[in-house]
Enzyme design. Sequence first.
Site, PDB file in Angstrom:
ATOM      1  N   GLY A 263      17.648  73.603 -18.623  1.00 58.90           N
ATOM      2  CA  GLY A 263      16.287  73.519 -18.412  1.00 58.90           C
ATOM      3  C   GLY A 263      15.680  73.443 -19.760  1.00 58.90           C
TER       4      GLY A 263
ATOM      5  CG  ASP B  78       6.550  64.903 -16.381  1.00 61.84           C
ATOM      6  OD1 ASP B  78       6.693  65.806 -15.111  1.00 61.84           O
ATOM      7  OD2 ASP B  78       7.591  64.734 -16.868  1.00 61.84           O
TER       8      ASP B  78
ATOM      9  NE  ARG C  26      11.133  69.786 -21.653  1.00 60.67           N
ATOM     10  CZ  ARG C  26      11.945  70.441 -20.803  1.00 60.67           C
ATOM     11  NH1 ARG C  26      12.381  71.501 -21.312  1.00 60.67           N
ATOM     12  NH2 ARG C  26      12.213  70.109 -19.557  1.00 60.67           N
TER      13      ARG C  26
ATOM     14  CG  ASP D  78      12.424  66.671 -19.981  1.00 60.22           C
ATOM     15  OD1 ASP D  78      11.372  67.483 -19.980  1.00 60.22           O
ATOM     16  OD2 ASP D  78      13.228  66.385 -18.988  1.00 60.22           O
TER      17      ASP D  78
ATOM     18  CB  SER E 109      15.116  68.426 -22.302  1.00 59.15           C
ATOM     19  OG  SER E 109      14.961  66.983 -21.840  1.00 59.15           O
ATOM     20  CB  SER E 110      21.346  69.227 -22.273  1.00 57.42           C
ATOM     21  OG  SER E 110      21.465  69.045 -21.117  1.00 57.42           O
TER      22      SER E 110
ATOM     23  CD  GLU F 111       8.349  73.170 -16.064  1.00 59.17           C
ATOM     24  OE1 GLU F 111       8.848  72.217 -16.491  1.00 59.17           O
ATOM     25  OE2 GLU F 111       8.390  74.365 -16.925  1.00 59.17           O
TER      26      GLU F 111
ATOM     27  CE  LYS G 210      17.018  66.806 -14.962  1.00 57.30           C
ATOM     28  NZ  LYS G 210      15.847  66.343 -15.765  1.00 57.30           N
TER      29      LYS G 210
END
Length: 552
Positions: free
Chosen positions: A177, A64, A55, A232, A179-180, A61, A277
Amino acid sequence: MRLADQSIPVYTNLTDLYGSLGSSVNHAERWDNLAKEFEKRFGRPPAYITRAPGRINIIGEHIDYALFGVLPAAIEQDILIACAPRQPSDNSQEIHERPGSVVAENLNPKYTRQVFAPSQRAPEGWHLEINTNELRWESYVKAGYYGVLSRYFPPDSNLHPTPVDLLATGSVPSGSGVSSSAAIVVASTLAFLAVNNRRTSGSTDAPLSKGELVKMAMENETRVGVNSGGMDQAASVMSVNSSALYITFFPILNTSPVPLPSGAKFVISNTLVVADKVVTAKFRYNLRVVETLVGARILAHKLGVKLDIMEKVTYREVLGRIVKEQQDCGSDGDMGAGSLIVALKSIMRSLTHLLPKGVDANAEGDEQQMGLTMEEMIEMSGLSQQTFHEVYLSWIDVEATHFQLYKRAKHVFTEALRVLQFRKTSLDATDASPSLSLNPSTSLEKLGNLMNESQKSCRELFECSCPELDMLAKLCREAGAYGSRLTGAGWGGCAVSLVAEDQVEIFIKKIKDEYPPYKGLKEEQLNDVIFATKPGSGACGMCFLRFLRLLS
């Protein structure tokens, strides 16, 4: 019916899945190759293929997990997992023959074959070894498995999960970035649900809903050490073709499509800086989560909002209590966009409560002076040291000498406001009444300006950008983008740019020529790191895809 309440559909052909014959033909070779390779490796065709897209976050950013609404969209790049149940041999002691064992392979040769099996440990129940100190592809597969084991195979039920073979492939660049990680967790969760024939909610016989799948995927991803806010996963599961997805999290998860003005596409450009991350979470992502949560507690305490002593309140909840919001109002699951805009503008004046004593928010000088020490945070929270640690630090690993609560809060509230302004501009531009709709060009300029403001806030207040992202976003604006900003958690990864549709090819060529890390890359490599996309369907349209010969 709300998107979150809809059940997960079953598709039997790629045309229905991708929405148009042209798109499905482009993907058919890849799907068929995955199926054939699975049969080659495991001696039988897959029973299912699950798919979850990456996505882009258009705007919104790092808000959420403060429970403010965000505006992402699914992209065409995705994770595919072919899978099939496996019959174990009697009395075998080999790990791949144990109940619920997994043989996981990946078409990408850099990801090695993995074999693992769940075990039960008292009192926590199911256990799978996941190393949260390094990024490994199978950790996300295991994370997806955890949710299925915990929800559908209670330790005292004598139920055993089915052994499974799976083969994964992906076109979502890792650490970019887009969202894999969420995509592979969602796809893995679906694969284990499919092979175990678990398509109901677990507590009832009702089909598993998209909202329940999102919650499962959110919980699952915490297993790899990342505390995600849910954007995500919701984008990967519930996105709608040709629209952005407005996602709210308070008081309940809710989503609604937001059609975008015609005449533009989004261009994704990869900085080639990998944002890991998991490895950096304690002083980046997870630190921002703690700074945001503690800031909400202190702001509530300073403004006289009553809290339970162990409550991890969010900024969205604090704002609602300040304006005495009724949780059952608003069709979007909140107080309503208009009232929320007013409340956001009003709260800005109170953010100085998050500064150290005697510090002026407008003063120039050492940025660290705006941050709080651990001791200052505890004192301002109104909690004891022991309670503070239990509520905010016992469940997460963070590292900092000063905590920038004011700067993070200012970003959160201004970014939440930008999301609502972006949404309103898009809806006004696509209004069915020509007399009410805005000029498309004017609308695109407004949307671009909001994206540029978001990038500045991410860079200066939330400090989640990096020099390469700053350079790339600047080059994109100079190349003609209406707006350009980082997408995803930041600290590397991709920029997303809003570009006039008739200028996309020229724009992409300029960036290929001008962004230094792209020099020396072959054309095929360049096509993987910079590409145009329109919002696509989410995993909700591609889940539990029973395998058929894709080209028949």
